[in-house]
Write a protein that holds these residues in place. Sequence first.
Motif, PDB file in Angstrom:
ATOM      1  N   ASP A  58     -14.760  -1.823  64.346  1.00 13.91           N
ATOM      2  CA  ASP A  58     -13.667  -0.971  64.106  1.00 13.91           C
ATOM      3  C   ASP A  58     -13.634  -0.755  62.360  1.00 13.91           C
ATOM      4  O   ASP A  58     -12.300  -0.419  61.851  1.00 13.91           O
ATOM      5  CB  ASP A  58     -12.220  -1.526  64.367  1.00 13.91           C
ATOM      6  CG  ASP A  58     -12.047  -1.533  65.849  1.00 13.91           C
ATOM      7  OD1 ASP A  58     -12.645  -0.615  66.555  1.00 13.91           O
ATOM      8  OD2 ASP A  58     -11.400  -2.165  66.663  1.00 13.91           O
ATOM      9  N   VAL A  61     -15.737   5.241  62.159  1.00 13.13           N
ATOM     10  CA  VAL A  61     -15.714   5.779  63.379  1.00 13.13           C
ATOM     11  C   VAL A  61     -16.075   6.789  63.317  1.00 13.13           C
ATOM     12  O   VAL A  61     -16.322   7.486  62.084  1.00 13.13           O
ATOM     13  CB  VAL A  61     -14.336   6.134  63.781  1.00 13.13           C
ATOM     14  CG1 VAL A  61     -13.456   6.948  62.617  1.00 13.13           C
ATOM     15  CG2 VAL A  61     -14.130   6.944  65.225  1.00 13.13           C
ATOM     16  N   THR A  71     -12.056   3.587  58.809  1.00 16.16           N
ATOM     17  CA  THR A  71     -11.018   3.858  59.720  1.00 16.16           C
ATOM     18  C   THR A  71      -9.671   3.775  58.814  1.00 16.16           C
ATOM     19  O   THR A  71      -9.588   3.123  57.787  1.00 16.16           O
ATOM     20  CB  THR A  71     -10.921   2.569  60.606  1.00 16.16           C
ATOM     21  OG1 THR A  71     -11.202   1.328  59.909  1.00 16.16           O
ATOM     22  CG2 THR A  71     -12.092   2.391  61.822  1.00 16.16           C
ATOM     23  N   ALA A  75      -4.668   2.192  61.912  1.00 19.66           N
ATOM     24  CA  ALA A  75      -5.589   2.026  63.333  1.00 19.66           C
ATOM     25  C   ALA A  75      -5.314   0.565  63.751  1.00 19.66           C
ATOM     26  O   ALA A  75      -4.671  -0.221  63.067  1.00 19.66           O
ATOM     27  CB  ALA A  75      -6.952   2.083  62.892  1.00 19.66           C
TER      28      ALA A  75
END
Length: 250
Positions: A58, A61, A71, A75
């Motif tokens: 994560d 992206v 990100t 998020a």
Amino acid sequence: MIHGSGVPKYITVRENLRQRIISMDPGEKLPAEPELCKQYNVSRITLRHAIDDLIQDDLIVREQGKGTFRTGADANTEREVISDHIRGFFRQQEDLGNVVRTKVLSNTTVVDSEAAKNLGVDKNEPLVRLERLRYVGNTLKQHVVTFLSASRFSKVLEHDFSEGSLYEFLERQYAVHMVENEVVVRIQNADADMAEVFEVPEGAPLLAMDSVVVDEFGAIIAFGVALHTQEQGEIKFIIRSQKDVGPVQN
């Protein structure tokens, strides 16, 4: 392709990219893949292997037709990630741009037969017992107790873990390279102490993670139990087949 050091090339690229990305602003775009291949002198397949790991963590992206981006700060980045590379809670959250606070409840020597069993040592061997509360921002995320061999890792007893990462400390002080984290996830009812810690009713279900961390020589380094409330206990698992974690041809 593997370097002379024995580290697959994609891991070297991944960790360098990780450091670059955490210094980027949310939403900032990475250079295009051909440019990154040129910078790292690797094939596209090697680069994509590294980037895919960071997407699964994560940190970035990929948007079809637009590129790959850091990100955003808003998020959902507070989940704990279980993947094939050992980072630990503190460094995962720090990489994601979150502020981690730690309250050390105890850092002492104990004899604990159950923990010794999980560490693979004699039941009477002295162990370090490090107990912490981990916060992301102002939210309590986990209560974690970690056990290590007191004879091997005596410097842990002298260190202030109110800041920083235990795993990073072990890597720096003992040149430990952690390569495997065996995790068992289960439900545990809160006893009186944990009910007070998490401000939940006694007997409330907590998400428990039992973790055994192993180094590159197959030795067990640490055994830990992390507790989370159900509301704060989202965990993301990344599972790959063996062929995907082996050497990658450059």
